[in-house]
Design a protein around this motif. Structure first.
Motif, mmCIF file in Angstrom:
data_model
loop_
_atom_site.group_PDB
_atom_site.id
_atom_site.type_symbol
_atom_site.label_atom_id
_atom_site.label_comp_id
_atom_site.label_asym_id
_atom_site.label_seq_id
_atom_site.Cartn_x
_atom_site.Cartn_y
_atom_site.Cartn_z
ATOM 1 N N SER A 1 0.852 -1.184 0.000
ATOM 2 C CA SER A 1 0.000 0.000 0.000
ATOM 3 C C SER A 1 0.888 1.235 0.000
ATOM 4 O O SER A 1 2.092 1.145 -0.170
ATOM 5 C CB SER A 1 -0.919 0.000 1.215
ATOM 6 N N GLN B 1 -6.348 2.512 4.037
ATOM 7 C CA GLN B 1 -6.077 1.450 3.080
ATOM 8 C C GLN B 1 -6.467 0.086 3.638
ATOM 9 O O GLN B 1 -6.969 -0.784 2.919
ATOM 10 C CB GLN B 1 -4.603 1.501 2.698
ATOM 11 N N ALA C 1 -10.287 -0.054 3.606
ATOM 12 C CA ALA C 1 -10.784 -0.151 2.237
ATOM 13 C C ALA C 1 -10.551 -1.544 1.665
ATOM 14 O O ALA C 1 -11.402 -2.088 0.955
ATOM 15 C CB ALA C 1 -10.120 0.907 1.357
ATOM 16 N N SER D 1 -7.832 7.805 1.002
ATOM 17 C CA SER D 1 -7.090 6.545 0.969
ATOM 18 C C SER D 1 -7.921 5.391 0.427
ATOM 19 O O SER D 1 -7.448 4.262 0.402
ATOM 20 C CB SER D 1 -6.590 6.204 2.382
ATOM 21 N N GLY D 2 -9.174 5.664 0.023
ATOM 22 C CA GLY D 2 -9.941 4.610 -0.636
ATOM 23 C C GLY D 2 -11.338 4.372 -0.128
ATOM 24 O O GLY D 2 -12.100 3.628 -0.754
#
Length: 452
Positions: free
Chosen positions: A55, A327, A330, A372-373
């Motif tokens: 990531s 991350q 997600a 971040s998602g």
């Protein structure tokens, strides 16, 4: 002897064949990845088979959002040019209505000036000249202009006239931004000095000392980095004098250059490489049957999720940590339903200020998680200020630091062990230590911190 050798060869072939069949039965995995009845394999890999996903982390950078105003801005307008049409009519209660017909013509107004504006309000002050021309018909003549019943000599046929003039002007505009950016609506006022008999007065060689026109204005701005163009549409009525009434409609364009930098400074997260890995949980087929949906909370004090003093800006390492959390959440989004972010402060300072500060800090964490998602619809941010203190009364700096915290509450988690393991690993990589108590992600402070 020959018969015994043949028998031995047949026996060896049978043994080898049976061994090959047995080897194929216990080594061939099923096509769907399910564990065979003999050895109940983990469906997501063994202890030495940890699937990992690289990531990124993010560090904070600042940029200027040119479309979003912040504070008050000042610009000079050079030039502003209006082109319009004018229609004038002698006042019906005046003798001059018997001497002249209505007139029509054109206007040209080159101007320069200053503009002061904020996100909602725009004020302009302009100076320049009005160049105009009006055409009409002379209906009659008279020798007296002091009373309405003066004798008038009608003209037949009518005699046409055309007059022109150039007079100085001062103009003021006040507008409100309808969309906070480009579209504006308001009022425009124009004062003309020495508006002689040419356009706004019928008194020969006398005219008006000044004339004031007032009316609505619609404007649109198109901005670039340090300047912008403005397009306007204005309608005005003559509000002074009783000799003539006048209606003006004009369209214009202006070029403006900024004196200062009025645009909002935006803190963004810059993507950088990271060593963060997302570790999958090891769950066997039999363990999956026991998984329960639950709610879990991660508590991060001011050493893990740290903000700058009396600010909602994250420090660089804390921004990277929150980005890593985003991350993780997600990547495992299907394993939980919703996420609540709670911002908390200690008891020092004003209650209202603490609540506002905690709300801003919670929204900062939400923004980084979304970048971040995560989806904004999945995350809710609230600030509770000093309403829910963990330590009360607060005596030491450590007590105050424990109360300054951010809590992430996940609802409907299928298996908390997945998130716990990933979050713990991320915290260890960035901070070197992580508290492993239940679902808490809190690390005890080891040094004094600044207030709030």
């Amino acid at each position: 002897m020959r018969t015994r050798m043949i028998s031995n060869k047949l026996l060896i072939i049978m043994v080898v064949s049976l061994h090959i069949q047995a080897f194929g039965q216990f080594d061939d995995p099923s096509n769907d990845g399910a564990a065979s009845p003999q050895n109940d394999r983990p469906t997501t890999g063994g202890e030495n088979e940890k699937p990992e996903q690289e990531s990124v982390n993010q560090t904070q950078t600042t940029r200027t959002a040119k479309g979003i105003l912040s504070g008050t801005a000042v610009s000079y307008i050079l030039p502003h040019v209006d082109v319009g049409l004018i229609s004038t009519t002698p006042a019906s209660g005046n003798i001059f209505s018997k001497l002249e017909s209505a007139g029509q013509g054109w206007l040209l107004e080159p101007k320069i000036g200053l503009s002061v504006f904020s996100k909602r309000v725009v004020l302009d002050v302009l100076t320049g000249v009005q160049i105009g021309s009006v055409s009409g018909d002379i209906l009659g003549t008279t020798d007296a202009y002091d009373f309405a019943n003066a004798p008038v000599v009608p003209l037949n046929p009518k005699a046409p006239y055309k007059t022109q003039q150039t007079v100085p002007l001062i103009e003021g505009n006040a507008r409100i931004r309808l969309d906070g950016k480009s579209l504006q609506v308001g009022f425009s006022s124009t004062a003309l000095f020495g508006a002689s008999q040419a356009l706004y007065s019928s008194v020969p060689k006398e005219g008006l000392r000044y004339a004031v026109l007032l009316g609505p204005q619609l404007s649109y701005e198109k901005r670039s980095d340090e300047d912008f163009f403005r397009y306007s549409l204005t309608g005005q009525f003559l509000t002074t004098g009783n000799q003539r009434s006048a209606f003006v409609i004009k369209a214009g364009a202006a070029y403006s250059t900024l004196f200062n930098d009025p645009y909002l400074k935006v803190t963004e997260n810059k993507v950088v490489k990271s060593k963060t890995r997302l570790q999958k949980q090891i769950v066997t087929t039999s363990e999956q049957k026991l998984i329960q949906v639950e709610n879990i909370s991660f508590i991060f004090n001011s050493q893990t999720i740290n903000f700058r003093t009396r600010s909602s800006d994250l420090t660089e390492r804390s921004a990277a940590f929150v980005s890593g959390l985003g991350q993780i959440f997600a990547a495992q989004r299907e394993d939980w339903k919703s996420l609540l972010i709670e911002g908390h402060t200690d008891s020092r300072g004003d209650d209202a200020y603490n609540k506002t500060l905690s709300q801003k800090r919670a929204e900062t964490v939400k923004r980084v998680l979304v970048q971040s998602g995560l989806s904004e619809a999945d995350v809710t941010a609230i600030g509770l200020g000093e309403e829910r203190l963990l330590v009360h009364p607060e005596v030491t700096d450590i007590d105050f630091a424990r109360n300054r915290r951010v809590e992430l509450k996940l609802q409907g988690v299928k298996d908390a062990r997945v998130l716990q393991r990933s979050v713990t690993r991320l915290q260890q990589e960035l901070f070197g230590t992580a508290k492993k108590e239940g679902t808490s992600g809190e690390a005890d402070p080891t040094e004094k911190e600044k207030q709030q």
